[in-house]
Scaffold this motif. Structure first.
Motif, PDB file in Angstrom:
ATOM      1  N   LEU A 206      40.307  59.239  76.490  1.00 13.39           N
ATOM      2  CA  LEU A 206      39.661  60.051  75.887  1.00 13.39           C
ATOM      3  C   LEU A 206      38.145  60.289  76.654  1.00 13.39           C
ATOM      4  O   LEU A 206      37.512  61.078  77.223  1.00 13.39           O
ATOM      5  CB  LEU A 206      39.231  59.595  74.450  1.00 13.39           C
ATOM      6  CG  LEU A 206      39.923  59.890  73.495  1.00 13.39           C
ATOM      7  CD1 LEU A 206      39.837  59.598  71.796  1.00 13.39           C
ATOM      8  CD2 LEU A 206      40.891  61.366  73.605  1.00 13.39           C
ATOM      9  N   LEU A 207      37.833  58.348  76.822  1.00 14.50           N
ATOM     10  CA  LEU A 207      36.612  58.648  77.917  1.00 14.50           C
ATOM     11  C   LEU A 207      37.522  58.984  79.332  1.00 14.50           C
ATOM     12  O   LEU A 207      36.206  60.896  80.004  1.00 14.50           O
ATOM     13  CB  LEU A 207      36.382  56.972  77.997  1.00 14.50           C
ATOM     14  CG  LEU A 207      34.550  56.619  78.897  1.00 14.50           C
ATOM     15  CD1 LEU A 207      33.257  57.601  78.261  1.00 14.50           C
ATOM     16  CD2 LEU A 207      34.374  55.665  78.156  1.00 14.50           C
ATOM     17  N   ALA A 208      38.374  59.365  79.987  1.00 16.65           N
ATOM     18  CA  ALA A 208      38.614  59.347  80.946  1.00 16.65           C
ATOM     19  C   ALA A 208      38.397  61.435  81.258  1.00 16.65           C
ATOM     20  O   ALA A 208      38.047  61.849  82.421  1.00 16.65           O
ATOM     21  CB  ALA A 208      39.743  59.062  81.439  1.00 16.65           C
ATOM     22  N   ARG A 209      39.147  61.664  80.182  1.00 13.22           N
ATOM     23  CA  ARG A 209      39.026  63.016  79.903  1.00 13.22           C
ATOM     24  C   ARG A 209      37.966  63.853  79.848  1.00 13.22           C
ATOM     25  O   ARG A 209      37.246  64.377  80.287  1.00 13.22           O
ATOM     26  CB  ARG A 209      39.337  63.290  78.605  1.00 13.22           C
ATOM     27  CG  ARG A 209      40.292  64.657  78.285  1.00 13.22           C
ATOM     28  CD  ARG A 209      38.782  65.336  78.216  1.00 13.22           C
ATOM     29  NE  ARG A 209      39.270  67.148  77.576  1.00 13.22           N
ATOM     30  CZ  ARG A 209      37.552  67.560  76.948  1.00 13.22           C
ATOM     31  NH1 ARG A 209      37.039  66.822  76.018  1.00 13.22           N
ATOM     32  NH2 ARG A 209      38.233  69.033  76.803  1.00 13.22           N
ATOM     33  N   TYR A 210      36.714  63.282  79.028  1.00 13.38           N
ATOM     34  CA  TYR A 210      35.238  63.732  79.785  1.00 13.38           C
ATOM     35  C   TYR A 210      34.543  63.719  80.649  1.00 13.38           C
ATOM     36  O   TYR A 210      34.097  64.039  81.320  1.00 13.38           O
ATOM     37  CB  TYR A 210      34.966  63.344  78.350  1.00 13.38           C
ATOM     38  CG  TYR A 210      34.757  63.649  76.581  1.00 13.38           C
ATOM     39  CD1 TYR A 210      34.444  64.688  76.268  1.00 13.38           C
ATOM     40  CD2 TYR A 210      35.857  63.036  75.709  1.00 13.38           C
ATOM     41  CE1 TYR A 210      34.405  64.999  75.511  1.00 13.38           C
ATOM     42  CE2 TYR A 210      35.492  63.080  75.109  1.00 13.38           C
ATOM     43  CZ  TYR A 210      35.391  64.687  74.628  1.00 13.38           C
ATOM     44  OH  TYR A 210      35.644  65.030  73.024  1.00 13.38           O
ATOM     45  N   ILE A 211      35.090  62.377  81.067  1.00 15.63           N
ATOM     46  CA  ILE A 211      34.461  62.278  82.585  1.00 15.63           C
ATOM     47  C   ILE A 211      34.453  63.281  83.496  1.00 15.63           C
ATOM     48  O   ILE A 211      34.180  63.915  84.330  1.00 15.63           O
ATOM     49  CB  ILE A 211      34.611  60.857  83.006  1.00 15.63           C
ATOM     50  CG1 ILE A 211      33.831  59.947  81.793  1.00 15.63           C
ATOM     51  CG2 ILE A 211      33.496  60.064  84.409  1.00 15.63           C
ATOM     52  CD1 ILE A 211      33.752  58.394  82.489  1.00 15.63           C
ATOM     53  N   TRP A 212      36.261  63.606  83.674  1.00 16.93           N
ATOM     54  CA  TRP A 212      36.503  63.651  84.987  1.00 16.93           C
ATOM     55  C   TRP A 212      37.474  65.428  84.597  1.00 16.93           C
ATOM     56  O   TRP A 212      37.156  65.867  85.569  1.00 16.93           O
ATOM     57  CB  TRP A 212      37.618  62.785  85.638  1.00 16.93           C
ATOM     58  CG  TRP A 212      37.582  61.689  86.330  1.00 16.93           C
ATOM     59  CD1 TRP A 212      36.741  61.542  87.681  1.00 16.93           C
ATOM     60  CD2 TRP A 212      37.828  59.669  85.610  1.00 16.93           C
ATOM     61  NE1 TRP A 212      36.759  60.555  88.129  1.00 16.93           N
ATOM     62  CE2 TRP A 212      36.025  59.950  87.089  1.00 16.93           C
ATOM     63  CE3 TRP A 212      38.284  59.643  85.034  1.00 16.93           C
ATOM     64  CZ2 TRP A 212      36.531  58.508  87.068  1.00 16.93           C
ATOM     65  CZ3 TRP A 212      38.330  58.118  84.595  1.00 16.93           C
ATOM     66  CH2 TRP A 212      37.802  57.751  85.684  1.00 16.93           C
ATOM     67  N   LEU A 213      37.476  65.510  83.686  1.00 14.90           N
ATOM     68  CA  LEU A 213      37.729  66.967  83.037  1.00 14.90           C
ATOM     69  C   LEU A 213      37.279  67.531  81.572  1.00 14.90           C
ATOM     70  O   LEU A 213      36.958  68.117  81.125  1.00 14.90           O
ATOM     71  CB  LEU A 213      39.935  66.654  82.415  1.00 14.90           C
ATOM     72  CG  LEU A 213      40.592  66.036  83.022  1.00 14.90           C
ATOM     73  CD1 LEU A 213      41.921  66.169  82.392  1.00 14.90           C
ATOM     74  CD2 LEU A 213      40.493  67.370  83.987  1.00 14.90           C
TER      75      LEU A 213
END
Length: 462
Positions: free
Chosen positions: A452-459
């Motif tokens: 989820l954190l990666a999604r908010y950072i990169w997407l």
């Protein structure tokens, strides 16, 4: 000598009506209530998607495919999963489809439909292998209760917005609407009327509230309907002209059915689009289904749902079918809570919704006679009922209460159930870990939090 046991009908045995303390009339009434609360999608979804999907007579074709997708999704949810949850093309996801993917990224609408279909395949695969159920089990009880309350707050906010009680404001973001406008004061009157009926335990209070407010608006000739001069609201014009009579001839959406481009969607450049469709609907639908299950009393003492694999698989199958028919992601609808509030507890409620969506292809002008001022009070009151779950949250333990609060507050303020669930999960993992309570968190939840954190950072654009 004991009295003979009354015979149980095949309908009762299949849906478990007696076991769940329900009856056929109650289920039919609940299904009608849910349909009336979500029938706006028949008109809103074509408005959104027609800005991106350019085919002859797009609005009517999209209305038909919306009705078909909603009918299919609700029928399989009721007949196969046997839950009272209705499905239809989801709000928010249709806007992402039209404005971000097609218009913003320049992706052909056929390719975007392919991406929706692939995300549905992923839903089904994860459901069949039990991964989706494992994720739900990894969510702590405090967040599950918060999800229910957050959906309640989201429903109430949606009702306030639809009624014009809450409006946008450039200075304060939100403000109180003009209470002298007919749709606003009629919705407020409907809110009080329906609350009184519910307090007096009148059977079918929510449905009666919707119907009485509609009849009152028509009798008083209040401007509640679109189609007036210069876009102004007008009084109900009768079944003619704008409403084309009581009956409308269905049109087969031949320019939409089967037009999805799977090859284009599988291209490397569109994997992020597929992932975003998958991610947003996964947590939106999972949060919705979990909250509705808790509200209906389906969760056991460990917070698990019966027939969870089948339930989640039907959600994915509905998304696949909807994409094939030519619409954005079909998913579980939070408005199903209105039917649950009316007593719906079995799949017969969802089947009723599905049948009504099929009938709407012939009687769709009638659905337009129900103004948002009539359905808004139902959403607000059901939202209030769902807020009851906050009392089960341990507010003295900040490592539980802060993530729960973020889950609740983020849903209405970001207009997204998925965002609420995401912020709740991320903050829960972070606070537990940094406060020395990391072992209280499931490894699965940690993995979800990282994704989820990666999604908010990169997407974040998704």
């Amino acid at each position: 000598m004991s009295a003979p046991t009354p015979p149980v009908s095949a309908l009762d045995r299949y849906f478990g009506l007696s076991r769940l303390g329900s009856t056929v009339p109650r289920e039919l009434r609940a299904g009608l209530t849910t349909f009336l609360s979500m029938s706006y999608i028949l008109f809103v979804n074509p408005q959104v998607l027609s800005s991106a999907i350019k085919v002859p007579n797009a609005s009517l074709q999209l209305l038909m495919t919306t009705a078909i997708a909603a009918a299919f999704g609700s029928l399989i949810m009721g007949l196969v999963a046997r839950y009272p949850f209705a499905q239809a093309p989801g709000m928010g996801l249709n806007a992402f489809f039209a404005y971000t993917v097609v218009q913003g990224l320049g992706v052909p609408w056929q390719t975007a439909l392919g991406a929706v279909f692939i995300s549905g395949v992923l839903f089904v695969l994860l459901s069949v292998v039990g991964a989706r159920q494992a994720i739900v089990q990894a969510i702590p009880r405090s967040l599950k209760f918060a999800i229910t309350a957050g959906i309640g707050a989201f429903l109430a906010f949606l009702g306030l917005k639809n009624a014009g009680i809450v409006v946008g404001n450039p200075a304060t973001l939100l403000a109180l609407g003009n209470l002298t406008l007919p749709p606003v004061w009629l919705a407020l009157a409907g809110l009080v009327l329906t609350a009184v009926l519910m307090t007096r335990r009148i059977t079918g209070a929510i449905l009666w509230g919707i119907l009485l407010v509609t009849l009152l608006g028509i009798a008083l000739r209040l401007p509640l309907y679109a189609g007036g001069a210069d876009g102004a609201l007008q009084a109900f014009p009768g079944f003619g002209g704008q409403f084309l009579g009581i009956f409308g001839t269905p049109v087969w959406p031949g320019d939409l059915v089967g037009q999805l481009d799977l090859g284009g969607a599988l291209g490397l450049g569109l994997l992020s689009v597929v992932f975003t469709f998958f991610f947003v609907d996964f947590f939106d639908a999972t949060g919705t289904l979990t909250g509705l299950s808790q509200r209906a009393g389906f969760l056991d003492e460990r917070g698990n749902m019966p027939r969870a694999r089948r339930l989640f698989a039907m959600d994915g199958l509905a998304a696949m079918f909807g994409a094939f028919m030519g619409t954005s992601t079909t998913t579980a609808y939070v408005e199903s809570a209105s039917g649950i509030g009316e007593g719906g507890r079995t799949g017969l409620t969802a089947v009723t919704v599905g049948v009504l969506f099929l009938l709407s292809m012939f009687l769709w002008p009638l659905a337009g006679a129900i103004p948002s001022a009539a359905t808004a009070p139902a959403l607000i009151l059901v939202g209030a009922l769902m807020m009851d779950s906050v009392r089960h949250i341990d507010w003295d333990d900040l490592s539980d209460s802060v993530p729960a609060f973020l889950t609740i507050i983020a849903m209405p303020l970001t207009f997204s159930i998925a965002n609420g669930v995401s912020l709740g999960v991320i903050s829960f993992c972070a606070i537990k870990l940094l406060s020395g309570r990391g072992k209280q968190v499931s490894p699965i939840l940690y993995g979800i939090g990282v994704l989820l954190l990666a999604r908010y950072i990169w997407l974040s654009e998704g």
